[in-house]
Write an enzyme that holds these catalytic residues in place. Structure first.
Site: not given
Ligand SMILES: *Cc1c(COP(=O)(O)O)cnc(C)c1O
Length: 386
Positions: A269, A39, A225, A166, A316-318, A134
């Site tokens: 700045y 992601k 995951r 999760h 700064c920004m850049d 969540r």
């Molecule tokens: C982002 C995410 C992960 C991955 O988590 P890491 O800590 O980067 O391994 C796994 N499961 C879900 C549901 C997530 O949102």
């Protein structure tokens, strides 16, 4: 192919990702399959290249945050399974089946609406909220949770293939957190058992993220995951892993100008920095618009010619200024803001600690103004500009 704006750029080292994956695979138990979480542009590392590279290493499962990311993976040539981890509006059910994407179901109502909109089966995994607070079905009772999931599985055009949860605190050794994690897992596993007792067969039941896969690996989770560890960063900097990971991203910027200033001169700045003696500053062509946080002003160091030097004054920004007094730094030299130079190394985790965040936010935050230079064994493979 290797022509790109050398002002500020991020190198993405595929060989490091490969070695990280080899190590991560040693953690998995039984038939648990590695699911690569890609992601947010593969945590800022480029989701046009990395997922395909992961696929070439035999990874068959991918996870993203939304339908747009999922479609991009398909268009890039991902043939494995793609799961959207977050909420997907039922108005996208056509895209889900056209691109063969698996949607997360966040509640019974969500499933019902998806079912009403769908003209073909939508492949789904139901999320169970076991303590993350969540998304997911939250019942505080395993039997009721199984009831909800059973109802979902019977909806028309809902092809329920899995359930997942999760873990909220798997990255901590704290006793309360360990107990919390075990409770989350136990809740999940009893829902899984109730469903199988009722004859509801699910291809996937999964709850491991990077931290979970490291400390709670268990073949009951059919998928692990992994996100952050693929990219060589730690779920929490205090964790001891059984191996070292190699950060995949390096962030570099060119010296645009070298500025000699006299004692008593102010820099940047707000005049937050005043030179206590004559100094030489190098101006780097990178700033907070590139995703290098302004909160690192006067805190972070960068590497140049194998040495650590300080950032002076506000970022700064850049552009930003570094103290190169006593060195022979010239315009065109390259500084490393994240990465390795000689014997020195700065990690995204080190920067994160300096301004109170996590390595995840540092790498995800590198903006799309910064080209990603994809490298393997120190050779440029391709350059991704956005
Ligand atoms: C982002 C995410 C992960 C991955 O988590 P890491 O800590 O980067 O391994 C796994 N499961 C879900 C549901 C997530 O949102």
């Amino acid at each position: 192919m290797s022509d790109y704006l050398k002002r500020a750029y991020a190198e993405i080292h595929l060989d490091r990702a490969k070695r990280n994956i080899e190590k991560i695979r040693t953690l998995l138990k039984g038939n648990t399959e590695l699911m690569a979480v890609v992601k947010a542009n593969a945590y800022g590392h480029d989701d046009g290249v990395l997922p395909l590279y992961f696929q070439s290493l035999g990874i068959k499962y991918f996870a993203v945050s939304n339908i747009h990311e999922a479609e991009n993976l398909r268009k890039a040539g991902i043939t494995g399974e793609i799961l959207i981890l977050g909420y997907t509006s039922p108005e996208y059910c056509k895209e889900l089946y056209d691109y063969n994407i698996i949607s997360t179901i966040v509640s019974y109502e969500h499933a019902e609406e998806m079912s009403q909109n769908a003209e073909q089966p939508v492949r789904c995994h139901a999320a169970i909220d076991t303590g993350m607070g969540r998304i997911g079905i939250r019942t505080y009772d395993q039997t009721k949770c199984a009831d909800e999931i059973e109802k979902i599985s019977k909806l028309k055009n809902i092809a329920l293939e899995g359930i997942f949860t999760h873990l909220a605190a798997a990255d901590s050794y704290d006793e309360e957190n360990v107990k919390y994690t075990e409770n989350q897992r136990n809740f999940f596993l009893s829902v899984k058992k109730f469903l199988s007792d009722r004859g509801i067969s699910l291809k996937h039941t999964h709850y491991l993220n990077s931290a979970g896969g490291t400390f709670y690996a268990d073949s009951e989770s059919t998928l692990a995951r992994f996100g952050i560890m693929l990219y060589g960063l730690y779920p929490d900097v205090s964790l001891k892993l059984p191996f070292e990971l190699e950060p995949v991203m390096e962030l570099k910027a060119e010296v645009g100008y070298v500025n000699k200033i006299k004692k008593g001169s102010f820099v940047s700045y707000g005049r937050t920095f005043c030179a206590e003696s004559d100094m030489t500053l190098a101006v780097l062509t990178i700033g907070y618009a590139d995703g290098y946080s302004r909160l690192l002003s006067s805190k972070a160091e960068v590497l140049i010619k194998g040495k650590r030097v300080k950032i002076v004054g506000r970022i700064c920004m850049d552009q930003l200024m570094i103290d190169v007094t006593g060195t022979d730094v010239k315009p065109g030299d390259v500084a490393t803001l994240i990465g390795i130079d000689g014997n020195e190394k700065i990690t995204a985790d080190e920067l994160a600690t300096l301004y109170g965040t996590i390595g995840y936010e540092v790498v995800c935050g590198i903006s799309k103004r910064v080209p990603r230079v994809i490298m393997n064994e120190n050779q440029i493979i391709t350059v991704r500009e956005y």
